[in-house]
Design an enzyme around this catalytic site. Structure first.
Site, PDB file in Angstrom:
ATOM      1  N   LYS A 119     -75.614  16.204 -95.855  1.00 62.14           N
ATOM      2  CA  LYS A 119     -75.399  16.908 -94.549  1.00 62.14           C
ATOM      3  C   LYS A 119     -76.742  17.121 -94.048  1.00 62.14           C
ATOM      4  O   LYS A 119     -77.678  17.538 -94.657  1.00 62.14           O
ATOM      5  CB  LYS A 119     -74.626  18.362 -94.725  1.00 62.14           C
ATOM      6  CG  LYS A 119     -74.346  19.196 -93.541  1.00 62.14           C
ATOM      7  CD  LYS A 119     -73.416  20.313 -93.949  1.00 62.14           C
ATOM      8  CE  LYS A 119     -72.883  21.182 -92.872  1.00 62.14           C
ATOM      9  NZ  LYS A 119     -72.050  22.348 -93.359  1.00 62.14           N
TER      10      LYS A 119
ATOM     11  N   SER B 159     -67.777  23.055 -90.914  1.00 64.52           N
ATOM     12  CA  SER B 159     -68.729  22.188 -90.072  1.00 64.52           C
ATOM     13  C   SER B 159     -69.216  21.007 -90.958  1.00 64.52           C
ATOM     14  O   SER B 159     -69.944  20.276 -90.272  1.00 64.52           O
ATOM     15  CB  SER B 159     -70.004  23.349 -90.178  1.00 64.52           C
ATOM     16  OG  SER B 159     -70.526  23.526 -91.536  1.00 64.52           O
TER      17      SER B 159
ATOM     18  N   SER C 117     -66.689  25.441 -94.681  1.00 64.17           N
ATOM     19  CA  SER C 117     -67.130  24.556 -93.911  1.00 64.17           C
ATOM     20  C   SER C 117     -67.060  23.289 -94.910  1.00 64.17           C
ATOM     21  O   SER C 117     -67.465  22.256 -94.299  1.00 64.17           O
ATOM     22  CB  SER C 117     -68.627  24.606 -93.652  1.00 64.17           C
ATOM     23  OG  SER C 117     -68.788  25.468 -92.391  1.00 64.17           O
TER      24      SER C 117
END
Lengths: 469, 95
Positions: A66, A141, A165
């Site tokens: 990420k 997210s 997330s």
């Protein structure tokens, strides 16, 4: 289509170890796919396969990271325009440990800006499409990581979870996502959102891969993160086939807002639990319904402080406009997206003079009550089970106009974050052709037991999740 | 409800320049979010201790041994306007 693509990360590592597959070939297969994908999942892809230490346990199986993690010399923007062009001078501990264990960085994945969002629509660099239905969001997210794993663009990925997330995008993309106990994985080099909640964890095709990746994320204490805790023992690889003797407490299936298809898929999974010998009962989780309210004080408050550092001085973008204060205000006005500004405003308001006790102080007390609720629940049951998300993946644009509707996506994941306990999302089945996630939570540091139970259930459910082409 | 003046005050505290349109939208959005948040105001939380770290932790001390830190050039490199010994910024008094 390469049959290599069908291999789980653990199986691919096994092949490499057995000398039947070269790590370089595997890296190149995924590098090629990640560099040519059309879901918007990657923000940066490595040029070539790095050297992998001989005998490294993960055998060169590459990992998608990420964009919230700093990687030395590699663009790391938290999907924010304010960090455009930033190449950190150091690497996050979590990433460093995976590299040492033999999982090199394949690329950086798209996300909601600074991890604020539940749909990946808040990225400063474009949306991510859900590989199950390209008109729908992948969740957020960690939407890029989830979509990349679901679409076979990466063997596995890491993400971060502050209020859901990792778990919510894993659920919406039909993969496995685990949020570990708060403090289990070092946060050093992970761009901070809400420091008392942020936690790194794996997004994978199956439960075994999640256990294997987690094993190498945790470990000895990191001197650079004072909240990091040494993991008790080694994360064991799951092997359970039965759930005999285990008690599962179900919460939330009757809540308003849970789609009938989601409830049905979760009920079917509960029936599998019983077939495997587990006991299922309804439980109460007092104060959990107030989790979202407390979360939307705590997370923005901490974010408003953490994001004060983006002011055009030390890294990223700068917008000049007269004096120093104007430079700060202009840089932040142009660099931050709408949701980030909204949360900075809420957080600054909640922490401003005269409001601290009414907001942050009270929210931290609600947190205590939620911790107590889980503690009481775990005296009666081994695990708490809920739907991961009240709905399946929603349409792009459907919730962007209403921040509160978007926040409700995290209704079931936020209480575990506030309590700091580990929780996994595994695919429970489909509703109208879209994946439904089941969340299983346990007491602090019960990751190995959660993974074991999730593994037994995963085998019984037999979810077919491959979405690549 | 949150007033327009409060939005402007908070924006100043947060060093955020907002456009007129943003001020209007924020006034509306923040009000509805705060309304949701304020539900925790109804709870009886007297005598409840706040939680900041959920796993019981003790302070850990280590020996204060000097070790190499990030070299200055490396730390300055990502800055928009690095100087030889620091970060260059506009004067606080410039107009």
């Amino acid at each position: 289509m390469s049959e290599l693509l069908e291999l789980s990360a653990a199986a691919a590592a096994e092949r490499v170890r057995a000398g039947e597959l070269s790590a370089r070939e595997l890296f190149e297969l995924y590098r090629e796919r990640a560099a040519n994908e059309d879901l918007g999942a990657f923000l940066w892809v490595a040029d070539e396969a790095p050297e992998v230490p001989a005998d490294a346990p993960l055998c060169g199986v590459p990992v998608a990271v990420k964009d919230l993690f700093c990687v030395e010399g590699v663009p790391s923007t938290a999907a924010s325009r304010i960090l455009e062009g930033y190449r950190p001078p150091y690497t996050a501990t979590a990433v460093e440990r995976l590299i040492e264990a033999g999982a090199p960085v394949l690329g950086k994945t798209n996300m909601d800006e600074f991890a604020m969002g539940s749909s990946n629509e808040n990225s400063g660099y474009g949306v991510v499409l859900n590989p199950w239905d390209r008109e729908r969001v992948p969740g957020g997210s960690s939407g890029g990581s989830a979509a990349a794993v679901a679409a076979g663009l990466a063997p596995w990925a890491i993400g971060t979870d502050t209020g859901g997330s990792i778990r919510q995008p894993a659920a919406l993309c039909g993969i496995v996502g685990l949020k570990p106990t708060y403090g289990a994985v070092s946060r050093y080099g992970m761009i901070a959102f809400a420091s008392s909640l942020d936690q790194c964890g794996p997004l994978t095709r199956d439960v075994t891969d999640a256990a294997l990746l987690l094993r190498h994320l945790v470990g000895r204490r990191d001197p650079c993160d004072s909240t990091h805790l040494e993991f008790p023992g080694e994360v064991s690889l799951p092997g359970a086939e039965s759930l005999t003797g285990l008690r599962f407490g179900v919460w939330g299936l009757e809540e308003e807002g849970v789609e009938p298809g989601v409830a049905a898929a979760c009920r079917a999974a509960l029936a599998r639990i019983e077939e495997l010998g587990g006991a299922v009962e309804e439980i109460e989780l007092p104060y959990a319904e107030h989790g979202l309210s407390a979360y939307y004080v705590i997370a923005p408050a901490e974010a408003s402080a953490n994001l004060a550092r983006y002011d055009g001085v030390r890294y990223g973008a700068r917008s000049l406009d007269g004096d120093l204060t104007s430079m700060y205000e202009r840089t932040r006005a142009e660099g931050f997206g709408a949701e980030v500004k909204r949360r900075i405003m809420i957080g600054t308001y909640a922490l401003s003079s005269g409001y601290y006790e009414a907001y942050y102080g009270r929210a931290q007390k609600v947190r205590t009550k939620i911790v107590e609720s889980f503690r009481a629940a775990f005296e009666k049951v081994d695990f708490v089970v809920t739907p991961t998300s009240p709905t399946v993946a929603f349409k792009l644009g459907e919730r962007t106009a209403n921040p509160l509707a978007m926040y409700l996506s995290d209704y079931f994941t936020v209480p575990m974050s506030l309590a700091g306990i580990p929780a996994i999302s595994i695919p429970a089945g489909l509703s109208d052709g879209l994946p439904v996630g089941l969340q299983i939570a346990g007491p602090p540091f019960s990751e190995s037991r959660i993974l074991d139970a999730a593994h037994a259930l995963e085998q019984a459910i037999g979810f077919e999740g491959r979405r690549w082409r | 409800m949150i007033a327009r003046e409060q939005v402007l005050h908070v924006a100043r505290l947060a060093r955020l320049a907002l456009t007129e349109e943003e001020v209007e939208r924020m006034t509306e959005e923040l009000s509805s979010i705060l309304e949701h948040i304020e539900r925790i105001g109804e709870l009886d939380l007297d005598d409840v201790e706040p939680t900041s770290h959920v796993v019981d932790v003790e302070n850990v001390l280590r020996a204060d041994v000097p070790r190499p830190s990030l070299p200055r050039e490396k730390a300055l490199a990502p800055a928009p306007d690095p100087g030889p010994a620091g970060f260059r910024v506009p004067s606080p008094g410039a107009s």
